[in-house]
Design a protein around this motif. Sequence first.
Motif, PDB file in Angstrom:
ATOM      1  N   ASP A 100      25.116 -30.663  19.147  1.00  0.00           N
ATOM      2  CA  ASP A 100      24.676 -29.559  19.656  1.00  0.00           C
ATOM      3  C   ASP A 100      24.821 -28.620  20.108  1.00  0.00           C
ATOM      4  O   ASP A 100      24.015 -27.036  19.712  1.00  0.00           O
ATOM      5  CB  ASP A 100      22.440 -30.315  19.265  1.00  0.00           C
ATOM      6  CG  ASP A 100      21.689 -31.545  18.490  1.00  0.00           C
ATOM      7  OD1 ASP A 100      22.482 -31.300  17.402  1.00  0.00           O
ATOM      8  OD2 ASP A 100      21.626 -31.855  19.122  1.00  0.00           O
ATOM      9  N   ALA A 101      25.153 -28.823  21.141  1.00  0.00           N
ATOM     10  CA  ALA A 101      25.348 -27.730  22.159  1.00  0.00           C
ATOM     11  C   ALA A 101      26.633 -27.627  23.322  1.00  0.00           C
ATOM     12  O   ALA A 101      26.475 -29.337  23.674  1.00  0.00           O
ATOM     13  CB  ALA A 101      24.255 -27.597  23.064  1.00  0.00           C
ATOM     14  N   LEU A 102      26.764 -26.872  23.089  1.00  0.00           N
ATOM     15  CA  LEU A 102      28.109 -27.169  24.048  1.00  0.00           C
ATOM     16  C   LEU A 102      28.143 -26.461  25.699  1.00  0.00           C
ATOM     17  O   LEU A 102      27.898 -25.113  25.002  1.00  0.00           O
ATOM     18  CB  LEU A 102      29.319 -26.354  23.404  1.00  0.00           C
ATOM     19  CG  LEU A 102      30.940 -26.924  24.199  1.00  0.00           C
ATOM     20  CD1 LEU A 102      31.500 -27.870  24.616  1.00  0.00           C
ATOM     21  CD2 LEU A 102      32.216 -25.958  23.646  1.00  0.00           C
ATOM     22  N   ILE A 103      28.076 -27.298  26.745  1.00  0.00           N
ATOM     23  CA  ILE A 103      27.831 -26.237  28.121  1.00  0.00           C
ATOM     24  C   ILE A 103      29.293 -26.115  28.409  1.00  0.00           C
ATOM     25  O   ILE A 103      30.280 -27.030  28.131  1.00  0.00           O
ATOM     26  CB  ILE A 103      27.631 -27.205  29.364  1.00  0.00           C
ATOM     27  CG1 ILE A 103      25.756 -27.680  28.899  1.00  0.00           C
ATOM     28  CG2 ILE A 103      27.495 -26.401  30.294  1.00  0.00           C
ATOM     29  CD1 ILE A 103      24.775 -28.608  29.405  1.00  0.00           C
ATOM     30  N   ILE A 104      29.988 -24.417  29.050  1.00  0.00           N
ATOM     31  CA  ILE A 104      31.062 -24.259  29.433  1.00  0.00           C
ATOM     32  C   ILE A 104      30.655 -24.425  31.007  1.00  0.00           C
ATOM     33  O   ILE A 104      30.426 -23.572  32.033  1.00  0.00           O
ATOM     34  CB  ILE A 104      31.791 -23.301  28.796  1.00  0.00           C
ATOM     35  CG1 ILE A 104      31.567 -23.468  26.777  1.00  0.00           C
ATOM     36  CG2 ILE A 104      32.822 -22.505  29.357  1.00  0.00           C
ATOM     37  CD1 ILE A 104      31.683 -22.766  25.833  1.00  0.00           C
ATOM     38  N   ALA A 105      30.828 -25.300  31.656  1.00  0.00           N
ATOM     39  CA  ALA A 105      31.492 -25.257  33.175  1.00  0.00           C
ATOM     40  C   ALA A 105      32.464 -24.874  33.629  1.00  0.00           C
ATOM     41  O   ALA A 105      33.815 -25.299  32.751  1.00  0.00           O
ATOM     42  CB  ALA A 105      31.207 -26.355  33.378  1.00  0.00           C
ATOM     43  N   LYS A 106      32.613 -23.345  34.197  1.00  0.00           N
ATOM     44  CA  LYS A 106      33.911 -23.409  35.272  1.00  0.00           C
ATOM     45  C   LYS A 106      34.548 -24.191  35.893  1.00  0.00           C
ATOM     46  O   LYS A 106      34.413 -25.323  35.769  1.00  0.00           O
ATOM     47  CB  LYS A 106      33.308 -22.189  36.337  1.00  0.00           C
ATOM     48  CG  LYS A 106      34.648 -22.224  37.563  1.00  0.00           C
ATOM     49  CD  LYS A 106      33.602 -20.621  37.845  1.00  0.00           C
ATOM     50  CE  LYS A 106      35.013 -19.624  38.778  1.00  0.00           C
ATOM     51  NZ  LYS A 106      35.763 -18.714  37.948  1.00  0.00           N
ATOM     52  N   GLU A 107      36.061 -24.240  35.819  1.00  0.00           N
ATOM     53  CA  GLU A 107      36.734 -25.201  36.304  1.00  0.00           C
ATOM     54  C   GLU A 107      36.574 -25.552  37.666  1.00  0.00           C
ATOM     55  O   GLU A 107      36.078 -24.416  38.422  1.00  0.00           O
ATOM     56  CB  GLU A 107      38.099 -24.719  36.151  1.00  0.00           C
ATOM     57  CG  GLU A 107      39.175 -25.841  35.849  1.00  0.00           C
ATOM     58  CD  GLU A 107      40.815 -24.813  35.033  1.00  0.00           C
ATOM     59  OE1 GLU A 107      41.691 -25.257  35.317  1.00  0.00           O
ATOM     60  OE2 GLU A 107      40.497 -23.425  35.330  1.00  0.00           O
ATOM     61  N   GLY A 108      36.603 -26.975  37.231  1.00  0.00           N
ATOM     62  CA  GLY A 108      36.023 -27.743  38.663  1.00  0.00           C
ATOM     63  C   GLY A 108      34.898 -27.842  39.361  1.00  0.00           C
ATOM     64  O   GLY A 108      34.516 -28.746  39.790  1.00  0.00           O
ATOM     65  N   HIS A 109      33.791 -27.909  37.644  1.00  0.00           N
ATOM     66  CA  HIS A 109      32.992 -28.123  37.903  1.00  0.00           C
ATOM     67  C   HIS A 109      32.484 -28.859  36.680  1.00  0.00           C
ATOM     68  O   HIS A 109      30.989 -29.159  37.046  1.00  0.00           O
ATOM     69  CB  HIS A 109      31.895 -26.693  37.807  1.00  0.00           C
ATOM     70  CG  HIS A 109      31.823 -25.786  38.945  1.00  0.00           C
ATOM     71  ND1 HIS A 109      30.720 -25.636  40.501  1.00  0.00           N
ATOM     72  CD2 HIS A 109      32.717 -25.578  39.759  1.00  0.00           C
ATOM     73  CE1 HIS A 109      31.274 -25.828  40.881  1.00  0.00           C
ATOM     74  NE2 HIS A 109      32.720 -24.218  40.861  1.00  0.00           N
ATOM     75  N   LEU A 110      32.546 -29.337  36.071  1.00  0.00           N
ATOM     76  CA  LEU A 110      32.792 -30.341  34.774  1.00  0.00           C
ATOM     77  C   LEU A 110      31.668 -31.064  35.282  1.00  0.00           C
ATOM     78  O   LEU A 110      30.587 -31.727  34.862  1.00  0.00           O
ATOM     79  CB  LEU A 110      33.804 -30.849  33.958  1.00  0.00           C
ATOM     80  CG  LEU A 110      33.259 -31.682  33.058  1.00  0.00           C
ATOM     81  CD1 LEU A 110      32.655 -30.765  32.084  1.00  0.00           C
ATOM     82  CD2 LEU A 110      34.262 -31.833  32.719  1.00  0.00           C
ATOM     83  N   GLY A 111      31.775 -32.070  36.751  1.00  0.00           N
ATOM     84  CA  GLY A 111      31.666 -33.345  36.872  1.00  0.00           C
ATOM     85  C   GLY A 111      30.458 -33.193  37.337  1.00  0.00           C
ATOM     86  O   GLY A 111      29.326 -34.137  37.806  1.00  0.00           O
ATOM     87  N   ARG A 112      30.113 -31.859  38.658  1.00  0.00           N
ATOM     88  CA  ARG A 112      28.598 -31.593  38.705  1.00  0.00           C
ATOM     89  C   ARG A 112      27.870 -31.254  37.394  1.00  0.00           C
ATOM     90  O   ARG A 112      26.752 -31.809  38.006  1.00  0.00           O
ATOM     91  CB  ARG A 112      29.228 -30.093  39.515  1.00  0.00           C
ATOM     92  CG  ARG A 112      29.881 -30.146  40.581  1.00  0.00           C
ATOM     93  CD  ARG A 112      29.993 -29.160  41.427  1.00  0.00           C
ATOM     94  NE  ARG A 112      30.804 -29.174  42.594  1.00  0.00           N
ATOM     95  CZ  ARG A 112      31.331 -27.969  43.550  1.00  0.00           C
ATOM     96  NH1 ARG A 112      30.258 -26.690  43.322  1.00  0.00           N
ATOM     97  NH2 ARG A 112      31.872 -28.072  43.820  1.00  0.00           N
ATOM     98  N   LYS A 116      27.863 -38.437  38.751  1.00  0.00           N
ATOM     99  CA  LYS A 116      28.507 -39.139  39.106  1.00  0.00           C
ATOM    100  C   LYS A 116      28.793 -40.496  37.480  1.00  0.00           C
ATOM    101  O   LYS A 116      29.842 -40.663  37.063  1.00  0.00           O
ATOM    102  CB  LYS A 116      28.432 -40.238  40.567  1.00  0.00           C
ATOM    103  CG  LYS A 116      28.659 -39.025  41.641  1.00  0.00           C
ATOM    104  CD  LYS A 116      28.384 -40.373  42.968  1.00  0.00           C
ATOM    105  CE  LYS A 116      29.945 -39.121  43.755  1.00  0.00           C
ATOM    106  NZ  LYS A 116      29.271 -39.990  45.108  1.00  0.00           N
ATOM    107  N   GLY A 117      27.977 -40.835  37.019  1.00  0.00           N
ATOM    108  CA  GLY A 117      27.188 -41.711  36.475  1.00  0.00           C
ATOM    109  C   GLY A 117      27.054 -41.254  34.931  1.00  0.00           C
ATOM    110  O   GLY A 117      26.590 -41.613  34.243  1.00  0.00           O
ATOM    111  N   GLY A 118      27.002 -40.292  35.097  1.00  0.00           N
ATOM    112  CA  GLY A 118      25.784 -39.200  33.549  1.00  0.00           C
ATOM    113  C   GLY A 118      24.764 -39.087  34.264  1.00  0.00           C
ATOM    114  O   GLY A 118      24.351 -38.573  32.811  1.00  0.00           O
ATOM    115  N   GLU A 119      24.054 -38.867  35.020  1.00  0.00           N
ATOM    116  CA  GLU A 119      22.678 -38.454  34.791  1.00  0.00           C
ATOM    117  C   GLU A 119      22.132 -37.741  34.743  1.00  0.00           C
ATOM    118  O   GLU A 119      21.656 -37.584  34.206  1.00  0.00           O
ATOM    119  CB  GLU A 119      22.184 -39.595  36.364  1.00  0.00           C
ATOM    120  CG  GLU A 119      22.859 -38.754  37.187  1.00  0.00           C
ATOM    121  CD  GLU A 119      24.151 -39.093  38.219  1.00  0.00           C
ATOM    122  OE1 GLU A 119      24.521 -37.990  39.481  1.00  0.00           O
ATOM    123  OE2 GLU A 119      24.607 -39.664  37.574  1.00  0.00           O
TER     124      GLU A 119
END
Length: 172
Positions: A100-112, A116-119
């Motif tokens: 329903d939505a797309l979050i666009i994170a700055k490169e290198g910040h996707l994991g943040r 770690k476990g998708g929490e």
Amino acid sequence: MLQRPLGVEKDGATLLREVLLNEENAVVVDLGLKDIVRPGAKRGVKVSFELRMRKRELSNTERQILDLIRVHAPDADVVTVIEFKQEKENLGIKSENVPDALIIAKEGHLGRVVGKGGERIKAIEGESNLRVRTVEMNLNFKEWIRALHPVGWIGKHIVDVDFAGPRANGHS
């Protein structure tokens, strides 16, 4: 190179392009990202694209998601959030595989954003009641398509993704 200034609907460059398209002895060549060869120029395009995305007006839902990101992922640098639940409904897309939505994170910040476990992303989805996906802000639009497409294996069939002028290949 003709480029429309930000916030201008019809400018001289766009009008000139339209006139040249209708000229019998003129050829208009639209260049895309793959035509940029200098690394510095590619960085400039990426920065310009990122700035435009950061400046875009957010809907209430997009602001709500961004606020949830700030709560659950305060160390993440998010460029923008794009919500399209209404567009999904208008097109009759009911698949749970389409977010329903797309979050666009700055490169290198996707994991943040994800955690770690998708929490982190699970908490954002739970509180927003929206299906959310995240991509990195880069010029690899193949990843963006994979994030939005209902079929996971679509990435294997995408050869090249680029963009060009408003009427590239005769399409508007």
